[in-house]
Design a protein around this motif. Structure first.
Motif, PDB file in Angstrom:
ATOM      1  N   TYR A  36      28.682 -75.281 -89.067  1.00 32.97           N
ATOM      2  CA  TYR A  36      27.719 -74.467 -88.317  1.00 32.97           C
ATOM      3  C   TYR A  36      27.982 -74.477 -86.808  1.00 32.97           C
ATOM      4  CZ  TYR A  36      25.442 -75.128 -92.782  1.00 32.97           C
ATOM      5  OH  TYR A  36      25.194 -75.175 -94.127  1.00 32.97           O
ATOM      6  N   SER A  37      29.182 -74.887 -86.407  1.00 31.10           N
ATOM      7  CA  SER A  37      29.495 -74.906 -84.980  1.00 31.10           C
ATOM      8  C   SER A  37      30.888 -74.354 -84.747  1.00 31.10           C
ATOM      9  CB  SER A  37      29.373 -76.321 -84.398  1.00 31.10           C
ATOM     10  OG  SER A  37      30.329 -77.183 -84.981  1.00 31.10           O
ATOM     11  N   VAL A  38      31.104 -73.832 -83.552  1.00 29.12           N
ATOM     12  CA  VAL A  38      32.384 -73.265 -83.171  1.00 29.12           C
ATOM     13  C   VAL A  38      32.685 -73.701 -81.741  1.00 29.12           C
ATOM     14  CG1 VAL A  38      31.311 -71.109 -82.364  1.00 29.12           C
ATOM     15  CG2 VAL A  38      33.712 -71.111 -83.031  1.00 29.12           C
ATOM     16  N   GLY A  39      33.979 -73.895 -81.437  1.00 34.34           N
ATOM     17  CA  GLY A  39      34.361 -74.286 -80.086  1.00 34.34           C
ATOM     18  C   GLY A  39      34.532 -75.778 -79.897  1.00 34.34           C
ATOM     19  N   HIS A 166      40.155 -65.012 -85.357  1.00 39.05           N
ATOM     20  CA  HIS A 166      41.045 -66.164 -85.166  1.00 39.05           C
ATOM     21  C   HIS A 166      42.136 -65.765 -84.173  1.00 39.05           C
ATOM     22  CE1 HIS A 166      39.686 -67.438 -89.450  1.00 39.05           C
ATOM     23  NE2 HIS A 166      38.827 -67.818 -88.530  1.00 39.05           N
ATOM     24  N   LEU A 167      41.785 -65.773 -82.894  1.00 40.63           N
ATOM     25  CA  LEU A 167      42.654 -65.211 -81.866  1.00 40.63           C
ATOM     26  C   LEU A 167      43.929 -66.024 -81.667  1.00 40.63           C
ATOM     27  CD1 LEU A 167      39.998 -64.087 -79.244  1.00 40.63           C
ATOM     28  CD2 LEU A 167      41.073 -62.763 -81.068  1.00 40.63           C
ATOM     29  N   LEU A 168      43.835 -67.352 -81.714  1.00 44.70           N
ATOM     30  CA  LEU A 168      45.042 -68.172 -81.566  1.00 44.70           C
ATOM     31  C   LEU A 168      45.997 -67.941 -82.736  1.00 44.70           C
ATOM     32  CD1 LEU A 168      43.973 -71.690 -80.233  1.00 44.70           C
ATOM     33  CD2 LEU A 168      45.400 -69.997 -79.099  1.00 44.70           C
ATOM     34  N   THR A 169      45.452 -67.886 -83.935  1.00 43.30           N
ATOM     35  CA  THR A 169      46.285 -67.642 -85.119  1.00 43.30           C
ATOM     36  C   THR A 169      46.949 -66.273 -85.042  1.00 43.30           C
ATOM     37  OG1 THR A 169      44.867 -69.060 -86.481  1.00 43.30           O
ATOM     38  CG2 THR A 169      46.262 -67.473 -87.629  1.00 43.30           C
ATOM     39  N   ASN A 170      46.165 -65.261 -84.641  1.00 43.45           N
ATOM     40  CA  ASN A 170      46.725 -63.918 -84.515  1.00 43.45           C
ATOM     41  C   ASN A 170      47.823 -63.861 -83.458  1.00 43.45           C
ATOM     42  OD1 ASN A 170      44.862 -63.149 -86.410  1.00 43.45           O
ATOM     43  ND2 ASN A 170      43.458 -62.191 -84.961  1.00 43.45           N
ATOM     44  N   PHE A 171      47.600 -64.529 -82.337  1.00 41.58           N
ATOM     45  CA  PHE A 171      48.573 -64.566 -81.239  1.00 41.58           C
ATOM     46  C   PHE A 171      49.853 -65.268 -81.697  1.00 41.58           C
ATOM     47  CE2 PHE A 171      49.963 -66.191 -76.976  1.00 41.58           C
ATOM     48  CZ  PHE A 171      50.097 -64.949 -76.355  1.00 41.58           C
ATOM     49  N   GLN A 172      49.671 -66.355 -82.430  1.00 43.29           N
ATOM     50  CA  GLN A 172      50.812 -67.109 -82.928  1.00 43.29           C
ATOM     51  C   GLN A 172      51.626 -66.275 -83.914  1.00 43.29           C
ATOM     52  OE1 GLN A 172      50.662 -71.433 -84.194  1.00 43.29           O
ATOM     53  NE2 GLN A 172      50.596 -70.460 -86.202  1.00 43.29           N
ATOM     54  N   LYS A 180      48.650 -74.896 -81.498  1.00 41.92           N
ATOM     55  CA  LYS A 180      47.702 -75.762 -82.181  1.00 41.92           C
ATOM     56  C   LYS A 180      46.343 -75.055 -82.221  1.00 41.92           C
ATOM     57  CE  LYS A 180      50.034 -79.877 -80.373  1.00 41.92           C
ATOM     58  NZ  LYS A 180      49.907 -81.104 -79.554  1.00 41.92           N
ATOM     59  N   ASN A 181      45.369 -75.684 -82.890  1.00 46.80           N
ATOM     60  CA  ASN A 181      44.032 -75.108 -82.948  1.00 46.80           C
ATOM     61  C   ASN A 181      43.307 -75.215 -81.617  1.00 46.80           C
ATOM     62  OD1 ASN A 181      44.263 -74.331 -85.585  1.00 46.80           O
ATOM     63  ND2 ASN A 181      43.351 -76.195 -86.406  1.00 46.80           N
ATOM     64  N   GLU A 182      43.957 -75.905 -80.676  1.00 47.03           N
ATOM     65  CA  GLU A 182      43.419 -75.982 -79.320  1.00 47.03           C
ATOM     66  C   GLU A 182      44.588 -75.841 -78.365  1.00 47.03           C
ATOM     67  OE1 GLU A 182      41.048 -79.072 -76.422  1.00 47.03           O
ATOM     68  OE2 GLU A 182      40.758 -79.165 -78.572  1.00 47.03           O
ATOM     69  N   ASN A 199      38.427 -72.557 -84.767  1.00 50.58           N
ATOM     70  CA  ASN A 199      38.243 -73.109 -86.112  1.00 50.58           C
ATOM     71  C   ASN A 199      37.978 -71.943 -87.063  1.00 50.58           C
ATOM     72  OD1 ASN A 199      35.530 -72.392 -85.871  1.00 50.58           O
ATOM     73  ND2 ASN A 199      34.757 -74.481 -85.814  1.00 50.58           N
ATOM     74  N   GLU A 200      37.591 -72.223 -88.268  1.00 51.11           N
ATOM     75  CA  GLU A 200      37.469 -71.152 -89.272  1.00 51.11           C
ATOM     76  C   GLU A 200      36.375 -70.147 -88.939  1.00 51.11           C
ATOM     77  OE1 GLU A 200      35.606 -72.424 -93.088  1.00 51.11           O
ATOM     78  OE2 GLU A 200      35.714 -74.436 -92.182  1.00 51.11           O
ATOM     79  N   TYR A 201      35.485 -70.484 -88.002  1.00 51.34           N
ATOM     80  CA  TYR A 201      34.378 -69.590 -87.676  1.00 51.34           C
ATOM     81  C   TYR A 201      34.621 -68.767 -86.413  1.00 51.34           C
ATOM     82  CZ  TYR A 201      32.324 -72.660 -91.093  1.00 51.34           C
ATOM     83  OH  TYR A 201      32.099 -73.386 -92.240  1.00 51.34           O
TER      84      TYR A 201
END
Length: 269
Positions: A36-39, A166-172, A180-182, A199-201
């Motif tokens: 239930y959290s993001v960031g 999922h902007l980092l995943t898309n960019f990658q 990484k996820n960060e 993260n997944e959210y």
């Protein structure tokens, strides 16, 4: 008027696992909740929270499925959970339906920029976080006229934007990068660095500098909020002792975020 005395209210810290054993007087822990959290990279199951006077942090947008599952998890809160900080206004209805006997704190940073909207939220919640998008003068007006004590952003990284993508995943994927996820990314146009957490959210962008509002004091402050993301124990102790910390800024305290647009005739010149 701003009071000149030292902080007498409590601190509210978004905690990481590295900060769980920190010893600071008048410190309340705010736990980002798994699912239930993001960031935040460090998230916690409600069942594993043992700290006294703990707060839950639920800051993602809630859909139908997540509301159903969240209601099940909140039905049997232990007495050590004394409050819930949240972004999605649906949390107010959930709390009423379950008759939760906890403090509700609205913490949607970019939605609490004026006294009218904050006092409207305070009809249904116990407190709200003052936005970091406004000047110190505007903060003082809000604190003077708020119906209930508020949460003041005190120190930490500030969320600039949040996307459910999922902007980092898309960019990658697009550029064949190994991210990484960060990640810290540099934006060439603004010449600013951003810390990006996914993260997944969704994905959250933070300005890669800490805001430092420790000089602001007022009798109508419930908590001084500290974002513990990428904060060391050493720096947390410095915050409390009001010692100097590197890589800080005052954000918009002395800089308005709105501007007068040029007249059409001026634009044509």
């Amino acid at each position: 008027m701003l009071a000149k005395e030292k902080m007498k209210n409590k601190y509210l810290l978004t905690v990481t696992r590295d900060l769980l054993d920190v010893k600071v007087k008048n410190l309340n822990f705010l736990f980002p909740i798994e699912g239930y959290s993001v960031g935040f990279q460090d998230v916690f199951k409600i069942s594993e929270i043992k700290k006294e006077d703990a707060y839950l942090y639920i800051n993602r947008l809630l859909d139908k499925e997540s509301i159903i599952s969240l209601k099940e998890e909140l039905k049997y809160l232990k007495p050590n959970i004394v409050g819930i900080c949240f972004n999605d206004l649906g949390m107010i209805r959930i709390a009423k339906e379950l008759n939760l006997q906890v403090k509700l704190i609205y913490m949607n940073n970019h939605n609490t920029t004026n006294k009218a909207s904050i006092n409207a939220y305070l009809e249904d919640v116990d407190s709200a976080l003052i936005s970091t998008d406004i000047t110190e003068e505007e903060m003082t007006i809000i604190l003077n006229e708020a119906k209930k004590p508020l949460v003041l952003p005190c120190f930490g990284l500030v969320e600039v934007m949040c996307s459910r993508r999922h902007l980092l995943t898309n960019f990658q994927t697009e550029f064949g990068l190994d991210l990484k996820n960060e990640q810290v990314l540099f934006e060439n146009n603004s010449k600013n660095a951003f810390r990006v957490v996914e993260n997944e959210y969704g994905t959250v962008f933070y300005k890669d500098k800490y805001i430092d509002y420790r000089h602001i004091h007022h009798e109508n402050i419930l908590f001084y909020y500290i974002n513990g993301l990428h904060l060391s124990k050493e720096n947390l102790e410095k915050i409390v002792k009001n010692e100097k910390i590197e890589n800080t800024e005052t954000g918009f305290l002395n800089q308005k975020t709105y501007y007068r647009l040029k007249e059409m005739n001026e634009c044509k010149k």
